[in-house]
Design a protein around this motif. Structure first.
Motif, PDB file in Angstrom:
ATOM      1  N   UNK A 288      38.080  -1.093 -17.849  1.00 52.37           N
ATOM      2  CA  UNK A 288      37.623   0.275 -18.105  1.00 52.37           C
ATOM      3  C   UNK A 288      38.492   0.955 -19.172  1.00 52.37           C
ATOM      4  N   UNK A 289      38.201   2.202 -19.456  1.00 54.97           N
ATOM      5  CA  UNK A 289      38.851   2.992 -20.505  1.00 54.97           C
ATOM      6  C   UNK A 289      40.378   2.929 -20.395  1.00 54.97           C
ATOM      7  N   UNK A 290      41.025   2.493 -21.465  1.00 55.11           N
ATOM      8  CA  UNK A 290      42.480   2.474 -21.507  1.00 55.11           C
ATOM      9  C   UNK A 290      43.118   1.376 -20.673  1.00 55.11           C
ATOM     10  N   UNK A 291      42.312   0.565 -20.002  1.00 61.84           N
ATOM     11  CA  UNK A 291      42.853  -0.504 -19.174  1.00 61.84           C
ATOM     12  C   UNK A 291      43.340  -1.677 -20.006  1.00 61.84           C
ATOM     13  N   UNK A 292      44.185  -2.505 -19.391  1.00 60.95           N
ATOM     14  CA  UNK A 292      44.736  -3.663 -20.104  1.00 60.95           C
ATOM     15  C   UNK A 292      44.689  -4.881 -19.196  1.00 60.95           C
ATOM     16  N   UNK A 293      44.128  -5.973 -19.727  1.00 60.19           N
ATOM     17  CA  UNK A 293      44.020  -7.230 -18.998  1.00 60.19           C
ATOM     18  C   UNK A 293      44.747  -8.314 -19.765  1.00 60.19           C
ATOM     19  N   UNK A 319      41.889  -3.072 -23.611  1.00 59.10           N
ATOM     20  CA  UNK A 319      42.433  -4.203 -24.366  1.00 59.10           C
ATOM     21  C   UNK A 319      42.520  -5.445 -23.489  1.00 59.10           C
ATOM     22  N   UNK A 320      42.536  -6.597 -24.148  1.00 62.07           N
ATOM     23  CA  UNK A 320      42.668  -7.871 -23.442  1.00 62.07           C
ATOM     24  C   UNK A 320      43.503  -8.824 -24.288  1.00 62.07           C
ATOM     25  N   UNK A 321      44.428  -9.503 -23.627  1.00 53.28           N
ATOM     26  CA  UNK A 321      45.234 -10.533 -24.273  1.00 53.28           C
ATOM     27  C   UNK A 321      45.017 -11.847 -23.528  1.00 53.28           C
ATOM     28  N   UNK A 322      44.658 -12.893 -24.257  1.00 50.10           N
ATOM     29  CA  UNK A 322      44.444 -14.213 -23.677  1.00 50.10           C
ATOM     30  C   UNK A 322      45.459 -15.180 -24.290  1.00 50.10           C
ATOM     31  N   UNK A 323      46.271 -15.792 -23.460  1.00 53.38           N
ATOM     32  CA  UNK A 323      47.272 -16.747 -23.918  1.00 53.38           C
ATOM     33  C   UNK A 323      47.111 -18.021 -23.098  1.00 53.38           C
ATOM     34  N   UNK A 338      38.569 -18.804 -24.685  1.00 54.59           N
ATOM     35  CA  UNK A 338      38.471 -17.442 -24.158  1.00 54.59           C
ATOM     36  C   UNK A 338      37.238 -16.767 -24.724  1.00 54.59           C
ATOM     37  N   UNK A 339      36.775 -15.773 -23.988  1.00 49.67           N
ATOM     38  CA  UNK A 339      35.652 -14.954 -24.444  1.00 49.67           C
ATOM     39  C   UNK A 339      36.024 -13.487 -24.275  1.00 49.67           C
ATOM     40  N   UNK A 340      35.760 -12.695 -25.305  1.00 45.07           N
ATOM     41  CA  UNK A 340      36.021 -11.260 -25.226  1.00 45.07           C
ATOM     42  C   UNK A 340      34.811 -10.520 -25.779  1.00 45.07           C
ATOM     43  N   UNK A 341      34.359  -9.542 -25.021  1.00 54.59           N
ATOM     44  CA  UNK A 341      33.230  -8.707 -25.413  1.00 54.59           C
ATOM     45  C   UNK A 341      33.726  -7.280 -25.626  1.00 54.59           C
ATOM     46  N   UNK A 342      33.685  -6.812 -26.886  1.00 55.03           N
ATOM     47  CA  UNK A 342      34.087  -5.445 -27.221  1.00 55.03           C
ATOM     48  C   UNK A 342      32.840  -4.558 -27.122  1.00 55.03           C
ATOM     49  N   UNK A 343      32.751  -3.805 -26.055  1.00 51.41           N
ATOM     50  CA  UNK A 343      31.564  -2.985 -25.821  1.00 51.41           C
ATOM     51  C   UNK A 343      31.839  -1.496 -25.920  1.00 51.41           C
ATOM     52  N   UNK A 344      32.996  -1.119 -26.476  1.00 48.78           N
ATOM     53  CA  UNK A 344      33.347   0.297 -26.599  1.00 48.78           C
ATOM     54  C   UNK A 344      34.266   0.470 -27.807  1.00 48.78           C
ATOM     55  N   UNK A 345      34.365   1.706 -28.345  1.00 50.74           N
ATOM     56  CA  UNK A 345      35.201   1.939 -29.525  1.00 50.74           C
ATOM     57  C   UNK A 345      36.690   1.751 -29.225  1.00 50.74           C
ATOM     58  N   UNK A 346      37.432   1.460 -30.291  1.00 51.30           N
ATOM     59  CA  UNK A 346      38.891   1.354 -30.263  1.00 51.30           C
ATOM     60  C   UNK A 346      39.400   0.346 -29.222  1.00 51.30           C
ATOM     61  N   UNK A 347      38.627  -0.667 -28.962  1.00 51.73           N
ATOM     62  CA  UNK A 347      39.082  -1.743 -28.085  1.00 51.73           C
ATOM     63  C   UNK A 347      39.779  -2.797 -28.937  1.00 51.73           C
ATOM     64  N   UNK A 348      40.693  -3.522 -28.323  1.00 53.29           N
ATOM     65  CA  UNK A 348      41.370  -4.564 -29.099  1.00 53.29           C
ATOM     66  C   UNK A 348      41.655  -5.775 -28.224  1.00 53.29           C
ATOM     67  N   UNK A 349      41.723  -6.927 -28.873  1.00 51.66           N
ATOM     68  CA  UNK A 349      41.966  -8.175 -28.144  1.00 51.66           C
ATOM     69  C   UNK A 349      42.777  -9.130 -29.003  1.00 51.66           C
ATOM     70  N   UNK A 376      33.262   0.922 -32.938  1.00 53.42           N
ATOM     71  CA  UNK A 376      34.001   1.128 -34.175  1.00 53.42           C
ATOM     72  C   UNK A 376      35.508   1.195 -33.929  1.00 53.42           C
ATOM     73  N   UNK A 377      36.243   0.844 -34.986  1.00 51.63           N
ATOM     74  CA  UNK A 377      37.708   0.852 -34.956  1.00 51.63           C
ATOM     75  C   UNK A 377      38.282  -0.123 -33.934  1.00 51.63           C
ATOM     76  N   UNK A 378      37.538  -1.139 -33.605  1.00 55.55           N
ATOM     77  CA  UNK A 378      38.044  -2.187 -32.720  1.00 55.55           C
ATOM     78  C   UNK A 378      38.718  -3.272 -33.556  1.00 55.55           C
ATOM     79  N   UNK A 379      39.537  -4.073 -32.901  1.00 57.21           N
ATOM     80  CA  UNK A 379      40.230  -5.138 -33.619  1.00 57.21           C
ATOM     81  C   UNK A 379      40.369  -6.368 -32.732  1.00 57.21           C
TER      82      UNK A 379
END
Length: 474
Positions: A288-293, A319-323, A338-349, A376-379
């Motif tokens: 969710x918003x501002x969460x980190x996985x 945000x999500x970090x996969x290592x 790994x799979x990452x789905x950016x479904x909101x603005x300013x998300x990063x992985x 938008x503004x995701x990375x």
């Protein structure tokens, strides 16, 4: 077993030993409605859970085996009809013993050799131990229980936290319709962990679960469900192992993680399956918003592994970090990513993958990054590095990116190479022999992964890789 004895125990012996099977209940082989009903009845589950199992069985029967993925591991030798999906160990207390001393001596001995409950006595908030199809021991430190933290096995959660489980279990995160093996898991799941962290609570020490397959020809299908409410934080560590037998075993676990607003969850796993095990898991987080996985995983052993933890970044700023690290030796095909789905603005992985192959083994990174329109503004940044020991080994990188938004930053980097003779020669000139030189190079290669693990797990992972390089495991 004392900590001194544990330190002196040979790592190879800790994982390769096996016990005679002692089961209170053993299902028939194969996946049938009768087996599914047997599991549900033996667990005295509510009707809604049986209904979900039967729906998952229907999906399993309707969906084809995955056979058309480019360069996927060969699953032709996996015959689910020859797998025993449910073995209840012979223990007195079904919901898991509260005291380690209450467990049968052979089960105690198994987990003592694996370092459980040694780890509990060192630096953990709670420990769960699963043997075959059920959790046999579960403990949570009182200081966290007083703050409302729940750490129990999934069977207990279905009874004691029914509303939470009913809302989250294989509904929005990993539905049984997701893939063939998610359906299999949904039909015959057994055991696993339930973690609930209330709002604004930080669990400062990790909680751990260990899953052990001991019987030949069985399947293990534990389910892990983690719910971290707004502003909370928790680190969950998972270990898995199985001895080598002459017939195939199957591991098909399921992991669902719900990361609330501004919450932080780290999920670390070190898997050391034997080379007769098919390891086919489905793991996913909704953030969710501002969460980190954060996903940190080491995968080795197994005949074939298909493992792709995924994160759905649902809220702004998530945000999500996969290592991950994968090791493949002779006769092994380790297909991870790994799979990452950016479904909101300013998300990063970020995705960082390290793989090692030797003696004709194959590793592969298979990944997906999807950035939706409006995010938008995701990375995102993907880095895949592969190290090979010889000309017979192979390593592939298969990144797939779907970018539907223009105002984003996307980066991908991949390297594939062999251990350089000049690097080995340099270390030998400094007094190391050939094996030690190669081990030092590998240790440096995987350091970005091991530094994310607690020190005991980092040491264990390095030792396991050393044994894999020697061909001593599985």
């Amino acid at each position: 077993m004392s900590s001194e004895e544990l330190q002196e125990t040979n790592t190879e012996e800790r994982f390769e030993f096996k016990k005679e099977e002692s089961a209170a209940l053993r299902s028939d082989k194969g996946l049938t409605e009768e087996v599914v009903r047997l599991i549900s009845e033996d667990k005295d589950e509510p009707d809604w859970m049986l209904e979900r199992r039967l729906r998952a069985l229907e999906h399993w029967q309707e969906m084809p085996m995955p056979t058309d993925w480019p360069a996927q591991p060969d699953l032709s030798e996996l015959d689910v009809e020859e797998i025993v999906p449910y073995i209840r160990p012979d223990v007195d207390k079904r919901e898991g013993a509260d005291s380690w001393d209450d467990l049968p001596e052979d089960i105690q001995d198994t987990f003592e050799k694996l370092g459980i409950p040694e780890a509990e006595r060192k630096a953990l908030s709670g420990v769960g131990a699963q043997y075959e199809s059920e959790v046999v021991y579960q403990n949570m430190q009182e200081q966290w229980e007083e703050k409302g933290v729940v750490f129990c096995n999934m069977d207990e959660a279905v009874r004691e936290h029914e509303d939470l489980v009913k809302e989250h279990f294989m509904t929005s995160c990993v539905p049984p319709s997701d893939n063939k093996f998610a359906a299999l898991h949904g039909a015959v799941w057994s055991g696993g962990s339930f973690v609930y962290v209330p709002e604004d609570v930080t669990v400062e020490m990790p909680v751990q679960a260990y899953f052990r397959m001991n019987s030949e020809g069985m399947g293990q299908f534990e389910h892990t469900l983690i719910i971290a409410e707004e502003g909370s934080e928790v680190h969950y560590i998972e270990g898995c192992s199985a001895p080598k037998y002459g017939t195939h075993n199957l591991h098909s676990g399921g992991v669902e993680v719900f990361v609330g607003e501004d919450a932080h969850v780290q999920y670390s796993t070190v898997q050391n399956w034997s080379k007769n095990t098919f390891n086919l898991n489905t793991k996913r987080a909704i953030v969710e918003k501002g969460g980190r996985m954060e996903w940190v995983s080491g995968s080795m052993g197994s005949k074939a592994t298909m493992l792709y933890p995924s994160s759905i970044l649902k809220g702004r700023g998530a945000s999500a970090n996969h290592i991950s690290i994968a090791f493949a030796g002779e006769g092994q095909d380790i297909d991870t990513g790994a799979k990452v789905y950016h479904n909101a603005p300013r998300t990063n992985s970020t995705i960082e993958s390290k793989s090692i192959s030797k003696d004709g083994g194959r590793t592969n990174y298979r990944g997906l990054v999807h950035i939706s329109e409006g995010a938008e503004d995701s990375s995102t940044s993907v880095e895949c590095d592969a190290l090979m020991f010889d000309n017979e080994s192979t390593s592939d990188t298969m990144p797939y990116m779907e970018i539907d938004e223009s105002t984003v930053d996307v980066a991908h980097e991949a390297t594939v190479g062999k251990i350089g003779d000049e690097d080995v020669f340099y270390l030998q000139s400094r007094g190391l022999d050939d094996d030690d030189a190669k081990q030092m190079i590998v240790s440096g290669f995987i350091e970005p992964i091991t530094e994310e693990l607690p020190i005991e797990y980092a040491v264990e992972l390095n030792r396991l890789i050393e044994l894999e390089m020697e061909g001593s495991l599985g």
